[in-house]
Each structure stands twice: as structure tokens, then as C-alpha cells.
Design an enzyme around this catalytic site. Structure first.
Site, PDB file in Angstrom:
ATOM      1  N   THR A  41       0.846  -1.193   0.000  1.00  0.00           N
ATOM      2  CA  THR A  41       0.000   0.000   0.000  1.00  0.00           C
ATOM      3  C   THR A  41       0.882   1.243   0.000  1.00  0.00           C
ATOM      4  O   THR A  41       1.946   1.256   0.610  1.00  0.00           O
ATOM      5  CB  THR A  41      -0.907  -0.001   1.240  1.00  0.00           C
ATOM      6  OG1 THR A  41      -1.813  -1.108   1.139  1.00  0.00           O
ATOM      7  CG2 THR A  41      -1.711   1.284   1.362  1.00  0.00           C
ATOM      8  N   SER A  43       2.150   5.073  -2.297  1.00  0.00           N
ATOM      9  CA  SER A  43       2.401   5.599  -3.635  1.00  0.00           C
ATOM     10  C   SER A  43       3.405   4.761  -4.425  1.00  0.00           C
ATOM     11  O   SER A  43       3.233   4.549  -5.632  1.00  0.00           O
ATOM     12  CB  SER A  43       2.878   7.049  -3.540  1.00  0.00           C
ATOM     13  OG  SER A  43       4.026   7.147  -2.705  1.00  0.00           O
ATOM     14  N   THR A  44       4.462   4.260  -3.765  1.00  0.00           N
ATOM     15  CA  THR A  44       5.436   3.445  -4.487  1.00  0.00           C
ATOM     16  C   THR A  44       4.859   2.066  -4.786  1.00  0.00           C
ATOM     17  O   THR A  44       5.063   1.519  -5.879  1.00  0.00           O
ATOM     18  CB  THR A  44       6.748   3.325  -3.692  1.00  0.00           C
ATOM     19  OG1 THR A  44       7.137   4.619  -3.229  1.00  0.00           O
ATOM     20  CG2 THR A  44       7.853   2.757  -4.558  1.00  0.00           C
ATOM     21  N   ASP A  96       6.408  -3.948  -1.047  1.00  0.00           N
ATOM     22  CA  ASP A  96       5.726  -2.873  -0.331  1.00  0.00           C
ATOM     23  C   ASP A  96       6.699  -1.715  -0.112  1.00  0.00           C
ATOM     24  O   ASP A  96       7.916  -1.898  -0.147  1.00  0.00           O
ATOM     25  CB  ASP A  96       5.205  -3.378   1.013  1.00  0.00           C
ATOM     26  CG  ASP A  96       4.062  -2.537   1.565  1.00  0.00           C
ATOM     27  OD1 ASP A  96       3.716  -1.500   0.951  1.00  0.00           O
ATOM     28  OD2 ASP A  96       3.509  -2.913   2.623  1.00  0.00           O
ATOM     29  N   GLY A 110       3.027   2.407   7.889  1.00  0.00           N
ATOM     30  CA  GLY A 110       1.710   2.736   8.415  1.00  0.00           C
ATOM     31  C   GLY A 110       1.255   4.134   8.091  1.00  0.00           C
ATOM     32  O   GLY A 110       0.167   4.547   8.499  1.00  0.00           O
ATOM     33  N   GLY A 111       2.067   4.882   7.326  1.00  0.00           N
ATOM     34  CA  GLY A 111       1.639   6.214   6.937  1.00  0.00           C
ATOM     35  C   GLY A 111       0.355   6.207   6.139  1.00  0.00           C
ATOM     36  O   GLY A 111      -0.429   7.151   6.193  1.00  0.00           O
ATOM     37  N   GLU A 118      -0.605  -5.014   6.345  1.00  0.00           N
ATOM     38  CA  GLU A 118       0.749  -5.131   5.806  1.00  0.00           C
ATOM     39  C   GLU A 118       1.572  -6.113   6.636  1.00  0.00           C
ATOM     40  O   GLU A 118       2.252  -6.985   6.086  1.00  0.00           O
ATOM     41  CB  GLU A 118       1.420  -3.755   5.779  1.00  0.00           C
ATOM     42  CG  GLU A 118       0.873  -2.839   4.695  1.00  0.00           C
ATOM     43  CD  GLU A 118       1.381  -1.410   4.796  1.00  0.00           C
ATOM     44  OE1 GLU A 118       1.349  -0.716   3.777  1.00  0.00           O
ATOM     45  OE2 GLU A 118       1.820  -0.996   5.887  1.00  0.00           O
ATOM     46  N   LYS A 136      13.446   8.048   1.717  1.00  0.00           N
ATOM     47  CA  LYS A 136      13.009   7.140   2.783  1.00  0.00           C
ATOM     48  C   LYS A 136      14.155   6.526   3.576  1.00  0.00           C
ATOM     49  O   LYS A 136      13.945   6.015   4.674  1.00  0.00           O
ATOM     50  CB  LYS A 136      12.142   6.021   2.183  1.00  0.00           C
ATOM     51  CG  LYS A 136      10.932   6.522   1.409  1.00  0.00           C
ATOM     52  CD  LYS A 136      10.031   7.382   2.265  1.00  0.00           C
ATOM     53  CE  LYS A 136       8.944   8.083   1.460  1.00  0.00           C
ATOM     54  NZ  LYS A 136       8.074   7.203   0.721  1.00  0.00           N
TER      55      LYS A 136
END
Length: 254
Positions: A41, A43-44, A96, A110-111, A118, A136
């Protein structure tokens, strides 16, 4: 890639959005016919799902389970066959993102509010591959607030307990409605906890596990086997305790 975004970046540099695309493309090289995949989950991860969907439309045969309703909807839209949870289900590969990762591939996740699903899927995976843009990677976890998924009834006591640990917890609100609580797909609340630098992530994870009402915390420790991260426009593979290597050297799971 977005030409407008590229035009706003320094000559030769990639925007973070472009880095996400590069990382996702590198991760896709490790996917093989017949794999059962955990779909992340964020954007990446969405970039990976989009590129995976294109590969499926070109004949790649895989199945997956998504870590969130949003990723599930995207995968369905792109024609990726999905598998429901069942006993004995294990994934060949989970891909992920992460909100933060350090050199030992300890993660804060968890953002996007999907940390429980997850962690469930990634614990049930033979191999977790993290995909991330250059922002990151950090020397020490904690700049990004640590998310906790919390049973709503337990909220007051969890807030007290986390504050006693020095976490400065804040209940996450809906972005477009700051008067309304944000709820996870499992109908739990999310706390964003500001610990500052987390010098001992393992100790903090153990402390959080003892607090009743916390369903899951966003420290993912000992789960990631490798990470694809983009630096200076090139995709690199990081593994705990090893020097980064170009992703092009990996044609499959290392």
C-alpha cells in the site's frame, strides 16, 4: 514519467515520483510466472501494482493478495487475479513501500493506515522486498511519526501509556475533515507517535506490544530481506549488512 515534474527537477535528477517508478520497475524484475504476491500500500506500491498489471495484461501469470482496500481496488482494475486469505496461505514475494528504512532494513510503516494488514501479509511471505525513493533511507528511524493501530474503545488508556513512553501521540484525523477520526480498513484508529530518534527499535517494539488496545505498531523489524532504493537516478539493492549493489545485477530474488 510526468514531463512537468521532470522539468521542475535539477538537470539529470529524478523527481521523487519518478524514483518511485524506477524502483517499481526494478522490483518487477524479480516476479516470475506462478508466483503468489503480497501487494503493498502507498504511492510506491501503487506504481508497482500498475507495472505488474501491465505485465499481467502481456501474459504474466501471477496471483496476489492486497494489504489494503485501495490496493485491492487498483489490482482488480488492472486485471491482477486476487486470492482471499485462507489457512496455509504463504506468499512467494511481497512488495511494499516504507515510510522510513535504515541500513539494517528496519522499517517504519503505516503512513497509509494499512500497517495491520501489511504486517499480516508480510509475516506470511517468504520474501519481503521494499521499494522506496531516496527520501526514505535514514540513518536512524524516528523522523517519521510511528503509527499505531488502536482499538477505538482503548484510545484513552493507549494515549496515556504511549505518552508515558515519550511518544507524544496524536490521533490521526481525516485529511479533508480535521474534525473526524481516520479509521483503518479494519475500523481501528491510528495514532501517529512522535518519539524522535528511535535508538532501540527492538526495545520500543516490545514495550508497545505490552500495551492493551494496540492492535499493531508500525515498526517492521526483521521482515525485509532486501530493498530497492533509487539514488542519483539508479536503482540500488540494499540488504542488511551489505554494500548497495546495482539492481540490474539481480534478475530474480537474491
Amino acid at each position: 514519467m510526468n514531463p512537468t515534474a521532470a522539468a521542475n527537477s535539477p538537470a539529470g535528477a529524478l523527481t521523487l515520483a519518478q524514483e518511485k517508478q524506477v524502483a517499481a520497475a526494478a522490483a518487477l524484475r524479480w516476479v516470475r510466472d506462478g508466483m503468489l504476491l503480497g501487494l503493498g500500500t502507498g504511492s510506491t506500491s501503487a506504481q508497482f501494482i500498475i507495472q505488474l498489471g501491465a505485465a499481467v495484461q502481456n501474459g504474466l501469470k501471477v496471483q496476489g493478495t492486497a494489504t489494503s482496500l485501495a490496493s485491492e481496488a487498483l489490482a482488480r482494475q488492472l486485471g491482477i487475479p486476487l486470492v482471499a486469505p485462507r489457512r496455509g496461505l504463504r506468499f512467494d514475494l511481497a512488495v511494499d513501500g516504507a515510510d522510513e528504512l535504515d541500513g539494517q532494513l528496519r522499517l517504519i510503516k503505516g503512513g497509509g493506515g494499512a500497517l495491520l494488514r501489511e504486517k499480516l501479509l508480510e509475516t506470511a511471505s517468504n520474501y519481503l522486498l521494499v521499494v522506496a525513493d531516496s527520501s526514505k533511507l535514514v540513518p536512524v528511524l524516528g523522523r517519521f511519526p510511528l503509527p499505531l493501530e488502536v482499538v477505538p474503545f482503548a484510545l484513552p488508556w493507549v494515549l496515556d501509556a504511549v505518552e508515558a513512553l515519550g511518544g507524544a501521540p496524536v490521533v490521526r484525523m481525516i485529511k479533508d475533515d480535521p474534525a473526524a477520526y481516520y479509521y483503518s480498513d479494519q475500523k481501528n484508529l491510528i495514532l501517529d507517535c512522535h518519539f524522535g530518534q528511535i535508538a532501540d527499535a527492538e526495545r520500543l517494539a516490545t514495550q508497545l506490544k505490552t500495551i492493551p488496545g494496540i492492535v499493531e505498531h508500525g515498526l517492521f523489524l526483521g521482515l525485509a530481506k532486501a530493498a530497492v532504493i533509487v539514488k542519483d537516478g539508479a536503482a540500488l539493492v540494499l540488504r542488511p549488512g551489505e554494500a548497495a549493489r546495482p539492481a540490474a545485477e539481480f534478475a530474480e530474488l537474491p
